[in-house]
Scaffold this motif. Structure first.
Motif, PDB file in Angstrom:
ATOM      1  N   SER A  47       0.825  -1.202   0.000  1.00 34.15           N
ATOM      2  CA  SER A  47       0.000   0.000   0.000  1.00 34.15           C
ATOM      3  C   SER A  47       0.862   1.255   0.000  1.00 34.15           C
ATOM      4  O   SER A  47       1.783   1.383   0.814  1.00 34.15           O
ATOM      5  CB  SER A  47      -0.917   0.011   1.223  1.00 34.15           C
ATOM      6  N   ASP A  50      -1.783   5.172   3.955  1.00 33.05           N
ATOM      7  CA  ASP A  50      -2.481   4.646   5.121  1.00 33.05           C
ATOM      8  C   ASP A  50      -3.978   4.600   4.829  1.00 33.05           C
ATOM      9  O   ASP A  50      -4.518   5.492   4.169  1.00 33.05           O
ATOM     10  CB  ASP A  50      -2.253   5.547   6.339  1.00 33.05           C
ATOM     11  N   PRO A  53      -6.695   7.369   5.661  1.00 37.42           N
ATOM     12  CA  PRO A  53      -5.554   8.277   5.534  1.00 37.42           C
ATOM     13  C   PRO A  53      -5.515   9.348   6.624  1.00 37.42           C
ATOM     14  O   PRO A  53      -4.551  10.113   6.690  1.00 37.42           O
ATOM     15  CB  PRO A  53      -5.771   8.908   4.152  1.00 37.42           C
ATOM     16  N   ILE A 140      -5.988   6.697  11.790  1.00 38.21           N
ATOM     17  CA  ILE A 140      -5.166   6.638  10.587  1.00 38.21           C
ATOM     18  C   ILE A 140      -4.416   5.309  10.528  1.00 38.21           C
ATOM     19  O   ILE A 140      -3.834   4.857  11.512  1.00 38.21           O
ATOM     20  CB  ILE A 140      -4.187   7.837  10.546  1.00 38.21           C
ATOM     21  N   GLY A 141      -4.467   4.638   9.363  1.00 42.62           N
ATOM     22  CA  GLY A 141      -3.764   3.369   9.185  1.00 42.62           C
ATOM     23  C   GLY A 141      -4.357   2.200   9.940  1.00 42.62           C
ATOM     24  O   GLY A 141      -3.739   1.130  10.012  1.00 42.62           O
ATOM     25  N   ARG A 145      -1.606  -0.098   6.791  1.00 44.01           N
ATOM     26  CA  ARG A 145      -0.518   0.836   6.985  1.00 44.01           C
ATOM     27  C   ARG A 145       0.249   1.061   5.677  1.00 44.01           C
ATOM     28  O   ARG A 145       0.364   0.147   4.853  1.00 44.01           O
ATOM     29  CB  ARG A 145       0.461   0.307   8.042  1.00 44.01           C
ATOM     30  N   ARG A 146       0.752   2.263   5.491  1.00 46.37           N
ATOM     31  CA  ARG A 146       1.604   2.550   4.336  1.00 46.37           C
ATOM     32  C   ARG A 146       2.764   1.553   4.309  1.00 46.37           C
ATOM     33  O   ARG A 146       3.431   1.321   5.323  1.00 46.37           O
ATOM     34  CB  ARG A 146       2.146   3.974   4.434  1.00 46.37           C
ATOM     35  N   GLN A 148       2.467  -1.649   3.872  1.00 42.25           N
ATOM     36  CA  GLN A 148       2.008  -2.984   4.260  1.00 42.25           C
ATOM     37  C   GLN A 148       1.644  -3.808   3.031  1.00 42.25           C
ATOM     38  O   GLN A 148       0.975  -3.313   2.124  1.00 42.25           O
ATOM     39  CB  GLN A 148       0.793  -2.864   5.172  1.00 42.25           C
TER      40      GLN A 148
END
Length: 320
Positions: A47, A50, A53, A140-141, A145-146, A148
């Motif tokens: 990803s 998030d 976001p 957030i997330g 998660r960013r 992930q």
């Protein structure tokens, strides 16, 4: 390469001999999501953002600070927050912010109270239920998660996976390229579907059927038409198909008749692993290797062709 096996072999032995030689293709291409249905991921997908976001409300209700809540004390409404239109004004002490589902929670918010747990009074609202820190707030997330991983390599993309990628803002995805399969029929007696039949001719239904099954499996089909019972024409067809395709499939010409030139041509251009199966229908099935592609020779009988396609060609394509 394994040498030619003489005589009849069982279906199980044929499958084992065939699959033992194959290695999956690893070529990959990047395609738009709208064109990726049914394709196979070539790489893991991570990803870029998030999800959610930002901290946002899970309910229609009121954003509150715990320090402002006192029993039966009315709280003024300082403003409103909507999805896509956050509250950016001053948030005085002793007040709440009217908030809708999906809206960013204002800075300092401890919880969101659903509107069903409040009542309107003159000068604002009164909260009727206990409030816990963090309630009704999606952090957030919290979902993703960013960075992930969200999909592994080797996943077939469908109606569940593609919207997930779209929700992450991904416009394209790396997938395995489609298998390129060249298909032709052999025989002077064959006529394309839709054309008038001359005496002694029949319609070429095998190539039509095999092409349909290949497309259903997600292959790129290279239709080379009908090849006459002529050695030079057959050689040109094999050489051209071998240049273009990962797998070459012919129908007809693998029996023992005087005009069945396929085996002779394969002896010259490649290696035959086996030629005849101990099954009925489907005995005259050929498998081997050309210079750049695998070869499957299906019987001319339509039922035999379908049986050998499902029992041998389909597993081959899946392995590749």
């Amino acid at each position: 390469m394994e040498s030619f096996t003489a005589g009849l072999i069982s279906l199980e032995e044929a499958q084992a001999k065939m699959l033992a030689q194959l290695q999956p293709l690893r070529d990959r291409v990047s395609v738009p999501l709208a064109d990726a249905v049914g394709r196979i991921t070539a790489l893991p997908v991570t990803s870029p953002i998030d999800v959610p976001p930002f901290d946002n409300s899970a309910m229609d209700g009121y954003a509150v600070r715990l320090a402002d809540i006192q029993a039966d004390r009315p709280l003024q409404v300082a403003g409103k927050a909507f999805a896509g239109a956050p509250f950016n004004g001053d948030w005085p002490a002793g007040s709440v912010v009217r908030i809708m589902t999906g809206a960013p929670v204002p800075p300092g918010c401890d919880a969101v109270v659903m509107q069903e747990e409040t009542r309107e009074v003159e000068g604002g609202i009164v909260i009727n239920a206990p409030v816990k820190a963090g309630q009704n707030i999606r952090l957030i997330g919290e979902d993703i998660r960013r960075g992930q991983p969200v999909l592994a390599a080797g996943v077939r993309l469908g109606a569940a996976e593609l919207p997930l990628l779209a929700s992450l803002g991904l416009a394209e995805v790396s997938v395995l390229r489609k298998l390129r399969v060249a298909v032709f029929s052999t025989g002077d007696e064959l006529q394309p579907v839709g054309q008038p039949l001359a005496p002694g001719q029949i319609y070429d239904t095998n190539r039509f059927t095999v092409s349909l099954m290949l497309r259903k499996l997600g292959c790129e089909v290279i239709d080379m038409g009908i090849i006459k019972d002529d050695p030079q024409a057959l050689r040109r067809a094999f050489e051209e198909a071998d240049r273009q395709a990962d797998v070459v499939i012919s129908t007809g010409g693998v029996s023992v008749g005087e005009a069945d030139f396929t085996k002779t041509m394969l002896d010259e251009l490649g290696v035959i692993t086996f030629w005849k199966l101990a099954i009925k229908p489907g005995k005259p099935f050929a498998f081997g290797r050309l210079a750049s592609s695998w070869f499957c020779g299906l019987p001319g009988n339509p039922v035999s062709a379908a049986v050998t396609f499902y029992q041998l060609v389909q597993p081959l394509l899946a392995a590749l």
